[in-house]
Enzyme design. Structure first.
Site, mmCIF file in Angstrom:
data_model
loop_
_atom_site.group_PDB
_atom_site.id
_atom_site.type_symbol
_atom_site.label_atom_id
_atom_site.label_comp_id
_atom_site.label_asym_id
_atom_site.label_seq_id
_atom_site.Cartn_x
_atom_site.Cartn_y
_atom_site.Cartn_z
ATOM 1 C CG HIS A 62 -52.612 2.072 23.254
ATOM 2 N ND1 HIS A 62 -53.466 2.139 23.653
ATOM 3 C CD2 HIS A 62 -51.549 2.973 23.612
ATOM 4 C CE1 HIS A 62 -53.466 2.901 24.882
ATOM 5 N NE2 HIS A 62 -52.238 3.477 24.760
ATOM 6 C CG HIS A 64 -46.962 5.109 25.886
ATOM 7 N ND1 HIS A 64 -47.961 6.175 26.055
ATOM 8 C CD2 HIS A 64 -48.020 4.122 26.124
ATOM 9 C CE1 HIS A 64 -48.830 6.150 26.223
ATOM 10 N NE2 HIS A 64 -49.405 4.623 26.110
ATOM 11 C CG ASN A 96 -48.199 9.842 27.120
ATOM 12 O OD1 ASN A 96 -47.990 9.059 25.890
ATOM 13 N ND2 ASN A 96 -48.584 9.313 28.119
ATOM 14 C CG ASN A 279 -54.502 3.583 34.151
ATOM 15 O OD1 ASN A 279 -55.574 3.081 34.285
ATOM 16 N ND2 ASN A 279 -54.399 4.858 34.010
ATOM 17 C CG ASP A 306 -51.256 1.221 27.194
ATOM 18 O OD1 ASP A 306 -50.353 2.048 26.761
ATOM 19 O OD2 ASP A 306 -51.673 0.973 28.146
ATOM 20 C CG HIS A 310 -42.423 3.109 33.388
ATOM 21 N ND1 HIS A 310 -42.549 4.608 33.252
ATOM 22 C CD2 HIS A 310 -43.624 2.579 33.135
ATOM 23 C CE1 HIS A 310 -43.953 4.775 33.039
ATOM 24 N NE2 HIS A 310 -44.663 3.751 33.197
ATOM 25 C CG PHE A 324 -50.469 3.355 36.301
ATOM 26 C CD1 PHE A 324 -51.351 2.292 36.946
ATOM 27 C CD2 PHE A 324 -50.844 4.471 37.039
ATOM 28 C CE1 PHE A 324 -52.284 2.402 37.928
ATOM 29 C CE2 PHE A 324 -51.595 4.832 38.254
ATOM 30 C CZ PHE A 324 -52.485 3.686 38.593
ATOM 31 N N GLY A 325 -47.616 0.994 33.671
ATOM 32 C CA GLY A 325 -47.101 0.655 32.572
ATOM 33 C C GLY A 325 -46.660 -0.724 32.342
#
Length: 425
Positions: A62, A64, A96, A279, A306, A310, A324-325
């Protein structure tokens, strides 16, 4: 490729029931031999792992990576190098991005971009076109292009009929479904866990039901569809209860917990700042204890990060405005070792199961294993010395973590991918 001989290390390889001092010989990108003593040749690069632990490389289900579309937050290059620094040898980027990874062409583009990566990139495809929840994506085409799982991560497919179609297609193609469990209608503008701390800070809260309702729905629907279901970033006590119920029915359901969710509770939030906004949110102490118990008993099988980077300006503001993050690739093993192994919740072997062996099982890939003939994806770490997490030294572009300055054990010293050293402390 150079031959590498790792000597004198404590090899922790749960897949082969090994936890003891061994030597490991690597040739042509694969593990050649594991033995109590291996004689070194002149043309061999010898790594002395005395007083270190040697483990199968971690697999993060997971992550990003933000590329394409949000390169100011992270790129494939910076994110994959952050993974290597954290001992993570395989990562699954969520879809995403901008554009969304929702077609064979976008999967191929991602894999082309990933040629710069020092670690394995295993893409996850979106369930619906543009993650808009209106029309099913070309799932079969994406599988042929190289995805390893499906997910609408960042949101849930709220149209249950459409979600059922995606589950059935996933079952037909033998792809696991990775569920982001969040009922958007129940969020109601919340930015942190609903409770006393949220009231003290004057911030709108997110109830546990936001997660629990979709966990229950997705388990029930996956049972009907007959597919493999993996529940992402579980944060509540009732998620553990629901996963246990599913397992007792013999359903192919797995679940992950993130280090921030088993390490911190909402009562440790010191101020209204975006670094504490994630989140699902940091929950209460009862939830944290339930997650730890779920990890201990094996109900919760996987630890993933996760990792969600940012920009500094985005996160350094009130939770009302910040995205969120939290980043996690460079701290996951240290937090896992410090919070779970050092405190007696898990053995080191059990931690490796949740970070290497079980993630490989969820994906159905031949990794997380140090047997001869397997790919030489290996991490060497020092679990003896305490150090402070320093976000200014992160390789990731994202520095958004509440763990900056936290004392931990479990520093990754060397990461090897396919027999090549990709990180050295």
């Amino acid at each position: 490729m150079e031959k590498i001989l790792i000597k004198n290390g404590r090899v922790v390889d749960p897949a082969n029931y090994i936890d003891g001092k061994k030597d490991i010989l690597i040739e042509d990108g694969k593990i050649k031999k594991v033995a109590d003593f291996i004689v070194e040749d002149e043309d061999t690069n010898v790594i002395d792992a005395d007083e270190k632990v040697v483990m199968p490389g971690f697999i993060d289900l997971h992550v990003h990576l933000r590329e394409p579309g949000f390169e100011y937050k992270e790129t494939i290059e910076t994110g994959s190098k952050a993974a290597a620094r954290g001992g993570v040898t395989s990562i699954c980027p969520m879809p995403n991005t901008k554009p969304v990874i929702d077609s064979p062409e976008s999967v191929k583009d991602l894999l082309k971009r990933a040629e710069c990566s020092p670690v394995h990139i295993l893409p996850i495809g979106a369930c619906t076109i543009g993650q808009e929840g209106k029309e099913l994506a070309d799932i079969e085409g994406m599988k042929d292009a190289g995805i390893v799982a499906l997910s609408e991560d960042g949101k849930s497919v709220m149209d249950s009929a459409l979600f059922r179609k995606s589950l059935k297609e996933a079952a037909r193609l033998d792809l696991p479904m990775f569920s982001h469990c969040e009922d958007k209608a129940l969020v109601e503008g919340g930015v942190m866990n609903k409770g006393q701390k949220a009231e003290e800070l004057g911030l709108p809260g997110i109830t546990n039901s936001v997660e629990d309702v979709i966990v229950a729905r997705d388990i029930i629907m996956s049972k009907e569809a007959g597919n493999r279901l993996h529940l992402c970033h579980c944060s509540t006590a009732d998620s553990v209860v629901l996963v246990e119920m599913a397992k007792k029915q013999g359903l192919p359901v797995s679940a992950e917990v993130c280090p921030h969710h088993f390490t911190m509770s909402d009562d440790e939030i010191t101020e209204d700042n975006g670094r504490f906004k994630m989140n699902p949110p940091l929950r209460n102490r009862e939830d944290v204890d339930a997650l730890k118990e779920g990890l201990k008993t094996g109900i919760m099988e996987v630890i993933s990060t996760d990792h969600a980077p940012h920009g500094k300006e985005e996160k350094d503001q009130s939770m009302l405005k910040a995205p969120f993050g939290i980043v996690g690739l460079e701290t996951s093993f240290a937090l896992g070792y410090t919070e779970l192994v050092d405190k007696g919740v898990l053995t080191l072997s059990q931690l490796v199961e949740k970070m290497s062996v079980n993630p490989a099982k969820v994906l159905g890939i031949d990794k997380g294993n140090l047997a001869p003939g397997k790919a030489a994806d290996i991490v060497i770490a020092d679990i003896t010395k305490e150090y402070k997490i320093d976000s200014s030294k992160f390789v990731s572009k994202g520095k958004n973590t509440p763990f900056d300055g936290k004392k931990v054990k479990g520093r990754v010293i060397t990461t090897i991918v396919d027999g090549k050293i990709v990180y050295k402390y």
